[in-house]
Scaffold this active site. Structure first.
Site, PDB file in Angstrom:
ATOM      1  CG  HIS A 124     -68.502  15.890 118.569  1.00 17.07           C
ATOM      2  ND1 HIS A 124     -68.342  16.610 117.413  1.00 17.07           N
ATOM      3  CD2 HIS A 124     -68.773  16.803 119.542  1.00 17.07           C
ATOM      4  CE1 HIS A 124     -68.490  17.897 117.672  1.00 17.07           C
ATOM      5  NE2 HIS A 124     -68.761  18.043 118.963  1.00 17.07           N
TER       6      HIS A 124
ATOM      7  CG  ASP B  16     -63.230  12.785 119.139  1.00 12.62           C
ATOM      8  OD1 ASP B  16     -62.566  13.499 119.907  1.00 12.62           O
ATOM      9  OD2 ASP B  16     -64.369  13.092 118.728  1.00 12.62           O
TER      10      ASP B  16
ATOM     11  CD  GLN C   4     -65.534  16.343 126.028  1.00 14.55           C
ATOM     12  OE1 GLN C   4     -65.339  16.590 127.209  1.00 14.55           O
ATOM     13  NE2 GLN C   4     -65.961  17.261 125.173  1.00 14.55           N
TER      14      GLN C   4
ATOM     15  CE  LYS D 235     -63.932  19.918 122.724  1.00  9.78           C
ATOM     16  NZ  LYS D 235     -65.226  20.544 122.974  1.00  9.78           N
TER      17      LYS D 235
ATOM     18  CB  CYS E  40     -72.003  18.050 118.153  1.00  4.46           C
ATOM     19  SG  CYS E  40     -72.020  19.831 118.038  1.00  4.46           S
TER      20      CYS E  40
HETATM   21  N1  PMP Z   1     -65.183  15.349 119.546  1.00  3.15           N
HETATM   22  C1  PMP Z   1     -65.646  15.454 120.793  1.00  3.15           C
HETATM   23  C2  PMP Z   1     -65.837  14.203 121.610  1.00  3.15           C
HETATM   24  C3  PMP Z   1     -65.945  16.704 121.316  1.00  3.15           C
HETATM   25  O1  PMP Z   1     -66.412  16.809 122.566  1.00  3.15           O
HETATM   26  C4  PMP Z   1     -65.740  17.861 120.528  1.00  3.15           C
HETATM   27  C5  PMP Z   1     -66.077  19.237 121.043  1.00  3.15           C
HETATM   28  N2  PMP Z   1     -67.349  19.351 121.579  1.00  3.15           N
HETATM   29  C6  PMP Z   1     -65.229  17.695 119.237  1.00  3.15           C
HETATM   30  C7  PMP Z   1     -64.959  16.432 118.783  1.00  3.15           C
HETATM   31  C8  PMP Z   1     -64.969  18.859 118.342  1.00  3.15           C
HETATM   32  O2  PMP Z   1     -63.940  19.638 118.851  1.00  3.15           O
HETATM   33  P1  PMP Z   1     -63.519  21.003 118.133  1.00  3.15           P
HETATM   34  O3  PMP Z   1     -64.796  21.798 117.984  1.00  3.15           O
HETATM   35  O4  PMP Z   1     -62.561  21.629 119.076  1.00  3.15           O
HETATM   36  O5  PMP Z   1     -62.940  20.657 116.817  1.00  3.15           O
END
Ligand code: PMP
Length: 409
Positions: free
Chosen positions: A122, A199, A202, A225, A366
């Site tokens: 991401h 990270d 998910q 999430k 993203c």
């Molecule tokens: N890493 C991953 C794998 C994600 O799926 C996401 C959210 N789509 C993020 C980071 C970013 O999370 P947040 O917007 O809650 O900071």
């Protein structure tokens, strides 16, 4: 223990909310999960009975707020099996947590040191390292992905070199759903003295896990999430690393003493929680994680994987559908991305929402480098949570079939 999807689903008031048009089929939990009534109530209860600032108060309300906030920290520590709640830092989310490490750990790196990420990350696990590259001249290495959307760990033991200081990878891809073989990465990193940041945005919503057993150094995830509130997230880090790192943001209770001749820092975790933290949100997250920790995750994952299998089978039968990610159920979670030949992901998402009430995500998620790797501008993504059931999968597959007929026709 067992799992009753209908009882789990009944905890979420959104599924009883009146909507214009078709009933809601929410398949976008990978973007934000829905929130159960008990979390909504906990946040409201906190704000109506214990709202005050934390750490600095000398009155009853401030003590109650501080106690609730620290109880939430314990709940996080319990959910992730952190050796100590001192290692749990509340952040604004996964992005906030990774940026914290990129600053506080990353700024300690030297020109020519390497941070190794992967092609499927991401942007939140790419851009903070690029900013570090601009500040410190570190090198950014990239682990490639296999054709089925997994990290290609072939030769990873040799790839992690003497200048590799950090390997920063997703536990589960937000695009392909592939689960990373962290054990192999952690062993390779350990052998060459590199640190590992995960990270977990998910992975964290899919049941308790054990940061100690994963043998990694930092783990980041988001409240919104994991069935908790927005605006709060978690960074877990090994105490000895956090203790050695300088603060990232300054101000508030992150200090021990402030003077113009110099200031000193509070012990962890306060050192990394400058300013007023998201207090009620942390309390809500603690309630969400305590509730998740009580569930029968063997049964839930079997349920999610059965639905994932139905989606994968349904997609395989659609003409011109290209799956991005593993086609089997091994080492994956219920995050499924695909492209429909000749159709823009946004058009597909809007069509199935309008006609079948199915909430999907469409776009680059993203993860533009991953899209580039597969030669796509974007995909459609369905992501599952325990509250999903067969009716959601039916609506998805019916909607996609109609979208192809209607939009391609
Ligand atoms: N890493 C991953 C794998 C994600 O799926 C996401 C959210 N789509 C993020 C980071 C970013 O999370 P947040 O917007 O809650 O900071």
């Amino acid at each position: 223990m067992s799992f009753d999807p209908a009882a789990f689903r009944a905890e979420f008031p959104i599924f009883r909310a009146p909507f214009d048009g078709p009933a809601l089929h929410y398949l976008d939990s990978g973007a934000s999960a829905q929130v159960p009534q008990r979390v909504i109530d906990a946040v409201a209860r906190h704000d109506s009975t214990a709202r005050a600032n934390v750490k600095r108060g000398v009155h009853r309300l401030a003590e109650a707020a501080t106690e609730a906030y620290e109880t939430a920290r314990h709940a996080v520590a319990h959910y992730i099996n952190a050796p100590s709640p001192r290692e749990v830092i509340f952040t604004s989310g996964t992005t906030g947590a990774i940026n914290l490490v990129a600053r506080a750990f990353g700024d300690g790196l030297a020109e020519g040191d390497e941070v190794l990420v992967s092609e499927l990350e991401h942007h939140s696990n790419i851009v903070p390292w690029q900013l570090l590259q601009m500040r410190r001249g570190v090198r950014l290495g990239v682990i490639p992905v296999t054709p089925d959307g997994r990290l290609d760990l072939d030769g990873i033991e040799e790839r992690i070199g003497p200048r590799t200081r950090l390997v920063a990878v997703a536990h589960c891809s937000n695009v392909t759903g592939a689960v990373t073989d962290l054990a192999r990465i952690a062993a390779a990193a350990r052998a060459s003295g590199a640190r590992v940041l995960v990270d977990g945005a998910q992975r964290a919503p899919h049941g308790p896990f054990d940061v100690a057993a994963l043998d990694v150094d930092f783990y980041a995830f988001s409240g919104h999430k994991t069935f908790g509130p927005n605006g709060v997230g978690v960074l877990w880090g090994r105490a000895e690393l956090l203790e050695a790192m300088p603060p990232f943001l300054g101000g508030g209770e992150m200090i021990s003493h402030v003077g113009f001749a110099g200031s000193s820092w509070a012990p962890i975790p306060a050192k990394f929680e400058a300013g007023t933290p998201p207090i009620a949100q942390a309390v809500g997250l603690g309630v969400a994680l305590d509730w998740l920790a009580e569930q029968d995750w063997g049964a839930i994952l079997a349920h999610e994987m059965r639905l994932t299998g139905r989606i994968l089978d349904g997609l395989a039968a659609l003409p011109g559908c290209r799956l991005l990610g593993p086609s089997g159920l091994q080492q994956r979670l219920g995050v499924v991305s695909f492209a429909l030949e000749g159709l823009h992901p946004h058009d597909v998402c809007q069509f199935v929402d309008a006609t079948h009430g199915v909430a999907l995500r469409g776009g680059h998620h993203c993860a533009q480098p991953l899209m580039e790797r597969f030669g796509l501008i974007g995909t459609v993504r369905a992501s599952l949570a325990p509250y999903n059931d067969d009716s959601d999968v039916d609506a998805l597959l019916d909607g996609l079939g109609e979208a192809i007929g209607h939009l391609r026709g």
